[in-house]
Design a protein around this motif. Structure first.
Motif, PDB file in Angstrom:
ATOM      1  N   PRO A 124       0.157   3.563  15.035  1.00 38.54           N
ATOM      2  CA  PRO A 124      -0.041   3.518  13.776  1.00 38.54           C
ATOM      3  C   PRO A 124       0.117   4.742  13.003  1.00 38.54           C
ATOM      4  CG  PRO A 124      -2.195   3.434  14.619  1.00 38.54           C
ATOM      5  CD  PRO A 124      -1.051   3.385  15.797  1.00 38.54           C
ATOM      6  N   TYR A 125       0.117   5.775  13.730  1.00 37.76           N
ATOM      7  CA  TYR A 125       0.377   7.234  13.312  1.00 37.76           C
ATOM      8  C   TYR A 125       1.992   7.466  12.967  1.00 37.76           C
ATOM      9  CZ  TYR A 125       0.428  12.387  12.309  1.00 37.76           C
ATOM     10  OH  TYR A 125       0.728  13.579  11.880  1.00 37.76           O
ATOM     11  N   PHE A 126       2.555   6.962  13.784  1.00 41.20           N
ATOM     12  CA  PHE A 126       4.066   7.185  13.656  1.00 41.20           C
ATOM     13  C   PHE A 126       4.426   5.899  12.666  1.00 41.20           C
ATOM     14  CE2 PHE A 126       8.297   5.298  14.525  1.00 41.20           C
ATOM     15  CZ  PHE A 126       9.046   6.498  14.721  1.00 41.20           C
ATOM     16  N   ARG A 127       4.192   4.909  12.500  1.00 40.91           N
ATOM     17  CA  ARG A 127       4.497   4.105  11.401  1.00 40.91           C
ATOM     18  C   ARG A 127       4.036   4.390  10.046  1.00 40.91           C
ATOM     19  NH1 ARG A 127       1.729  -0.779  13.204  1.00 40.91           N
ATOM     20  NH2 ARG A 127       2.412  -1.891  11.573  1.00 40.91           N
ATOM     21  N   PHE A 128       2.948   4.957   9.952  1.00 39.54           N
ATOM     22  CA  PHE A 128       2.522   5.691   8.905  1.00 39.54           C
ATOM     23  C   PHE A 128       3.371   6.735   8.355  1.00 39.54           C
ATOM     24  CE2 PHE A 128      -0.026   8.734   6.692  1.00 39.54           C
ATOM     25  CZ  PHE A 128      -0.727   8.263   5.727  1.00 39.54           C
ATOM     26  N   LEU A 156       0.725  -1.125  -0.014  1.00 36.23           N
ATOM     27  CA  LEU A 156      -0.087   0.026   0.171  1.00 36.23           C
ATOM     28  C   LEU A 156       0.724   1.217   0.294  1.00 36.23           C
ATOM     29  CD1 LEU A 156      -2.838  -1.085   2.478  1.00 36.23           C
ATOM     30  CD2 LEU A 156      -3.157  -0.137  -0.217  1.00 36.23           C
ATOM     31  N   THR A 157       2.043   1.294   0.723  1.00 36.96           N
ATOM     32  CA  THR A 157       2.953   2.339   0.716  1.00 36.96           C
ATOM     33  C   THR A 157       3.283   2.618  -0.695  1.00 36.96           C
ATOM     34  OG1 THR A 157       3.544   1.832   3.051  1.00 36.96           O
ATOM     35  CG2 THR A 157       5.043   3.396   1.680  1.00 36.96           C
ATOM     36  N   LEU A 158       3.878   1.555  -1.455  1.00 36.53           N
ATOM     37  CA  LEU A 158       4.031   1.906  -2.799  1.00 36.53           C
ATOM     38  C   LEU A 158       3.143   2.302  -3.569  1.00 36.53           C
ATOM     39  CD1 LEU A 158       6.235  -1.584  -3.606  1.00 36.53           C
ATOM     40  CD2 LEU A 158       7.031   0.742  -2.821  1.00 36.53           C
ATOM     41  N   SER A 159       1.870   1.916  -3.374  1.00 37.96           N
ATOM     42  CA  SER A 159       0.892   2.553  -4.354  1.00 37.96           C
ATOM     43  C   SER A 159       0.731   3.883  -4.046  1.00 37.96           C
ATOM     44  CB  SER A 159      -0.580   1.873  -3.874  1.00 37.96           C
ATOM     45  OG  SER A 159      -1.083   2.306  -2.544  1.00 37.96           O
ATOM     46  N   ILE A 160       0.792   4.462  -3.029  1.00 43.10           N
ATOM     47  CA  ILE A 160       0.798   6.191  -2.744  1.00 43.10           C
ATOM     48  C   ILE A 160       1.651   6.795  -3.895  1.00 43.10           C
ATOM     49  CG2 ILE A 160       1.510   7.873  -1.256  1.00 43.10           C
ATOM     50  CD1 ILE A 160       1.102   5.730   1.184  1.00 43.10           C
ATOM     51  N   ALA A 161       3.018   6.193  -4.256  1.00 38.30           N
ATOM     52  CA  ALA A 161       3.768   6.983  -5.302  1.00 38.30           C
ATOM     53  C   ALA A 161       4.005   6.119  -6.488  1.00 38.30           C
ATOM     54  CB  ALA A 161       5.110   7.142  -4.524  1.00 38.30           C
ATOM     55  N   SER A 162       2.899   5.316  -6.797  1.00 37.93           N
ATOM     56  CA  SER A 162       2.853   4.519  -8.089  1.00 37.93           C
ATOM     57  C   SER A 162       3.427   5.111  -9.194  1.00 37.93           C
ATOM     58  CB  SER A 162       1.423   3.891  -8.094  1.00 37.93           C
ATOM     59  OG  SER A 162       0.427   4.489  -8.596  1.00 37.93           O
ATOM     60  N   THR A 163       2.704   6.404  -9.759  1.00 41.25           N
ATOM     61  CA  THR A 163       2.780   7.198 -10.800  1.00 41.25           C
ATOM     62  C   THR A 163       4.511   7.414 -10.847  1.00 41.25           C
ATOM     63  OG1 THR A 163       0.600   8.119 -11.050  1.00 41.25           O
ATOM     64  CG2 THR A 163       2.498   9.201 -12.476  1.00 41.25           C
ATOM     65  N   GLU A 201      -3.721   6.339   0.993  1.00 45.74           N
ATOM     66  CA  GLU A 201      -3.211   6.899   2.304  1.00 45.74           C
ATOM     67  C   GLU A 201      -4.122   6.299   3.413  1.00 45.74           C
ATOM     68  OE1 GLU A 201      -1.506  10.707   2.529  1.00 45.74           O
ATOM     69  OE2 GLU A 201      -0.646  10.494   0.685  1.00 45.74           O
ATOM     70  N   LEU A 202      -5.388   6.572   3.249  1.00 46.28           N
ATOM     71  CA  LEU A 202      -6.450   6.088   4.310  1.00 46.28           C
ATOM     72  C   LEU A 202      -6.359   4.477   4.430  1.00 46.28           C
ATOM     73  CD1 LEU A 202      -8.412   6.989   6.352  1.00 46.28           C
ATOM     74  CD2 LEU A 202     -10.108   7.027   4.455  1.00 46.28           C
ATOM     75  N   ALA A 203      -6.359   3.853   3.399  1.00 47.59           N
ATOM     76  CA  ALA A 203      -6.207   2.517   3.367  1.00 47.59           C
ATOM     77  C   ALA A 203      -4.832   1.871   4.341  1.00 47.59           C
ATOM     78  CB  ALA A 203      -6.176   1.892   2.020  1.00 47.59           C
ATOM     79  N   LEU A 204      -3.731   2.584   4.010  1.00 51.64           N
ATOM     80  CA  LEU A 204      -2.480   2.159   4.633  1.00 51.64           C
ATOM     81  C   LEU A 204      -2.788   2.447   5.994  1.00 51.64           C
ATOM     82  CD1 LEU A 204       0.269   1.357   4.987  1.00 51.64           C
ATOM     83  CD2 LEU A 204       1.070   3.790   4.131  1.00 51.64           C
ATOM     84  N   TYR A 205      -3.297   3.791   6.527  1.00 46.35           N
ATOM     85  CA  TYR A 205      -3.559   3.975   7.725  1.00 46.35           C
ATOM     86  C   TYR A 205      -4.656   3.036   8.606  1.00 46.35           C
ATOM     87  CZ  TYR A 205      -4.085   6.717  12.209  1.00 46.35           C
ATOM     88  OH  TYR A 205      -3.961   7.170  13.338  1.00 46.35           O
TER      89      TYR A 205
END
Length: 104
Positions: free
Chosen positions: A72-76, A30-37, A57-61
């Motif tokens: 989770p906020y720190f890890r996000f 999911l983290t990679l999906s944030i910067a997929s482009t 980002e919401l899905a990752l969080y």
């Protein structure tokens, strides 16, 4: 595929790339999906956009909140910073490669 060796955040990216073929998507995927482009432009092969949630980002969080680990906020934020560092380092490597190949 781009050479990931020596880049900050490369381990997160490697894990995310491995996990993209699995469902449900891992936090790294999911983290990679944030910067997929940006990642695709840099030569990182990712699946179609339709595979990713609309609000990545919401899905990752939400996933980080569900797994029961602390803060989770720190890890996000940590995962997003690692991804940003990786992308910026890969972009810089690409610029150096292009500039080094130009005739002087």
């Amino acid at each position: 595929m781009a050479d990931l060796e020596g880049l900050p955040g490369a381990e997160l990216v490697r894990r995310g790339l491995e996990d993209l073929s699995r469902t449900p998507l891992s936090a790294e995927a999911l983290t990679l999906s944030i910067a997929s482009t940006r990642l695709r432009r840099l030569g990182i092969e990712l699946p179609e956009e339709a595979m990713f949630p609309t609000d990545r980002e919401l899905a990752l969080y939400a996933l980080l909140c569900e797994d029961g680990k602390n803060d989770p906020y720190f890890r996000f934020n940590s995962m997003k910073r690692a991804l940003d560092s990786f992308v910026e380092a890969l972009e810089a490597r690409r610029r150096r490669t292009v500039e080094g190949s130009r005739p002087r």
